[in-house]
Write an enzyme that holds these catalytic residues in place. Sequence first.
Site, PDB file in Angstrom:
ATOM      1  N   TYR A  78      55.377  47.793 -33.922  1.00 61.59           N
ATOM      2  CA  TYR A  78      53.935  47.640 -34.160  1.00 61.59           C
ATOM      3  C   TYR A  78      53.154  47.477 -32.865  1.00 61.59           C
ATOM      4  O   TYR A  78      52.008  47.918 -32.766  1.00 61.59           O
ATOM      5  CB  TYR A  78      53.678  46.495 -35.155  1.00 61.59           C
ATOM      6  CG  TYR A  78      53.929  46.988 -36.554  1.00 61.59           C
ATOM      7  CD1 TYR A  78      52.951  47.733 -37.226  1.00 61.59           C
ATOM      8  CD2 TYR A  78      55.156  46.818 -37.166  1.00 61.59           C
ATOM      9  CE1 TYR A  78      53.196  48.248 -38.475  1.00 61.59           C
ATOM     10  CE2 TYR A  78      55.414  47.336 -38.419  1.00 61.59           C
ATOM     11  CZ  TYR A  78      54.427  48.052 -39.069  1.00 61.59           C
ATOM     12  OH  TYR A  78      54.671  48.585 -40.307  1.00 61.59           O
ATOM     13  N   ARG A  81      52.621  50.909 -31.793  1.00 60.98           N
ATOM     14  CA  ARG A  81      51.579  51.577 -32.588  1.00 60.98           C
ATOM     15  C   ARG A  81      50.188  51.081 -32.211  1.00 60.98           C
ATOM     16  O   ARG A  81      49.222  51.856 -32.194  1.00 60.98           O
ATOM     17  CB  ARG A  81      51.848  51.380 -34.086  1.00 60.98           C
ATOM     18  CG  ARG A  81      53.102  52.127 -34.523  1.00 60.98           C
ATOM     19  CD  ARG A  81      53.283  52.085 -36.019  1.00 60.98           C
ATOM     20  NE  ARG A  81      52.159  52.698 -36.720  1.00 60.98           N
ATOM     21  CZ  ARG A  81      52.024  52.696 -38.047  1.00 60.98           C
ATOM     22  NH1 ARG A  81      52.943  52.112 -38.798  1.00 60.98           N
ATOM     23  NH2 ARG A  81      50.988  53.261 -38.611  1.00 60.98           N
ATOM     24  N   HIS A 131      45.242  49.321 -46.749  1.00 61.13           N
ATOM     25  CA  HIS A 131      46.574  49.026 -46.205  1.00 61.13           C
ATOM     26  C   HIS A 131      46.526  48.059 -45.030  1.00 61.13           C
ATOM     27  O   HIS A 131      47.477  47.982 -44.261  1.00 61.13           O
ATOM     28  CB  HIS A 131      47.272  50.326 -45.786  1.00 61.13           C
ATOM     29  CG  HIS A 131      47.520  51.263 -46.940  1.00 61.13           C
ATOM     30  ND1 HIS A 131      47.845  52.586 -46.782  1.00 61.13           N
ATOM     31  CD2 HIS A 131      47.472  51.059 -48.286  1.00 61.13           C
ATOM     32  CE1 HIS A 131      47.998  53.158 -47.967  1.00 61.13           C
ATOM     33  NE2 HIS A 131      47.773  52.256 -48.901  1.00 61.13           N
ATOM     34  N   CYS A 139      49.727  34.891 -40.214  1.00 62.45           N
ATOM     35  CA  CYS A 139      50.929  34.065 -40.161  1.00 62.45           C
ATOM     36  C   CYS A 139      51.923  34.565 -41.206  1.00 62.45           C
ATOM     37  O   CYS A 139      51.552  34.896 -42.326  1.00 62.45           O
ATOM     38  CB  CYS A 139      50.573  32.607 -40.411  1.00 62.45           C
ATOM     39  SG  CYS A 139      51.977  31.499 -40.205  1.00 62.45           S
ATOM     40  N   CYS A 144      51.004  29.214 -44.997  1.00 65.19           N
ATOM     41  CA  CYS A 144      49.922  29.192 -44.004  1.00 65.19           C
ATOM     42  C   CYS A 144      49.027  30.405 -44.223  1.00 65.19           C
ATOM     43  O   CYS A 144      49.509  31.514 -44.449  1.00 65.19           O
ATOM     44  CB  CYS A 144      50.507  29.210 -42.599  1.00 65.19           C
ATOM     45  SG  CYS A 144      49.252  29.207 -41.292  1.00 65.19           S
ATOM     46  N   CYS A 200      51.948  31.458 -34.629  1.00 61.34           N
ATOM     47  CA  CYS A 200      50.714  31.094 -35.317  1.00 61.34           C
ATOM     48  C   CYS A 200      50.050  29.910 -34.606  1.00 61.34           C
ATOM     49  O   CYS A 200      50.675  28.859 -34.451  1.00 61.34           O
ATOM     50  CB  CYS A 200      51.020  30.733 -36.763  1.00 61.34           C
ATOM     51  SG  CYS A 200      49.573  30.126 -37.654  1.00 61.34           S
ATOM     52  N   CYS A 203      49.519  26.716 -37.682  1.00 63.08           N
ATOM     53  CA  CYS A 203      50.619  25.847 -38.140  1.00 63.08           C
ATOM     54  C   CYS A 203      51.642  25.608 -37.036  1.00 63.08           C
ATOM     55  O   CYS A 203      52.491  24.727 -37.175  1.00 63.08           O
ATOM     56  CB  CYS A 203      51.296  26.440 -39.376  1.00 63.08           C
ATOM     57  SG  CYS A 203      52.240  27.960 -39.071  1.00 63.08           S
TER      58      CYS A 203
HETATM   59 ZN   LIG Z   1      50.710  29.616 -39.582  1.00 62.18          ZN
END
Ligand SMILES: [Zn+2]
Length: 316
Positions: A78, A81, A131, A139, A144, A200, A203
């Site tokens: 990714y 991409r 999409h 996350c 979360c 993240c 969290c």
């Molecule tokens: Zn999180």
Amino acid sequence: MAATTARPSVVPKKDLESFQEHLNKSTRILALLGAGLSASSGLPTFRGAGGLWRTHDATSLATPEAFGRDPGLVWQFYSYRRHMALGVKPNPAHYALAELARKKNFLTLSQNVDGLSPRARHPADKLKLLHGSLFDVKCSDFFCDYLEKNNYTDPIVPTLAIPTDESDPTTNSALAARELDISDENVAIPELDYDHLPKCPKCKRGLLRPGVVWFNERLPSDVLEDVDTWMDEDDIDLIMVIGTSAKVYPAAGYVDIARRKGARVAVINMDKGDAPASGLYSRDWFFEGDAAQIVPELLKSVIGETNTEELSDAAQ
Ligand SMILES: [Zn+2]
């Protein structure tokens, strides 16, 4: 899919006139966007035959199971991409559609995750990304709800930079060209563990993941609800189907619903065989050719000239 070559697309005058006459008096308009629109910007897609990234079948990396098994590998795919998408620009069709959204009650449903419509400053409330987006990160922890939209940082963390082999001169000189070769394995990619992947910030526990819809995942319910609400409000005058065959759910279904609500269908596609599943009626239009050329010409009667030189790219 290869980049489209610059070949002038000629719109028959009679079709252009009848389309614009209908467009001008249309009050509720829908558009459905697909990979062909991204191809017009020169962006290769990983769909269909030959959808390989290095030795991996691209579809095998686009699942929650793959991310659970090897998040480093999935993030590298990714990150690549994201990098590729940032290497191309929104084309005149993206800008023309954004302008139509400012002029009419016009809702756009996009199957593309490449961020090109948001970068063309398409009004966010009139753009529904079925999409998700390569440039949304969220996350991966089930409990979360952290979500960041339009994150264009490339690479998103330093360890996800596209690797270059400094010791191999052929690698550096040819890297730009090689990045277009999605099957190339000559540039080694490092193995990445949890510590080197984006975390993240909310969290502080979960890994961030791309905000795209993977295989085995549902389409985003808030997006589908917004679309249903808009579709239910009133009749629909026109649906433009751009760069997609609209043969799979939910895209095909939206063409059918729009038609039942009175819409005439205009297809803009490189391939004349790519009509929607329900076929075309005599009052519909098929415009064959490059969407980047055809769409601005079709919409000119409402939005005027599209001069992309003067328009800004939100990622820059
Ligand atoms: Zn999180």
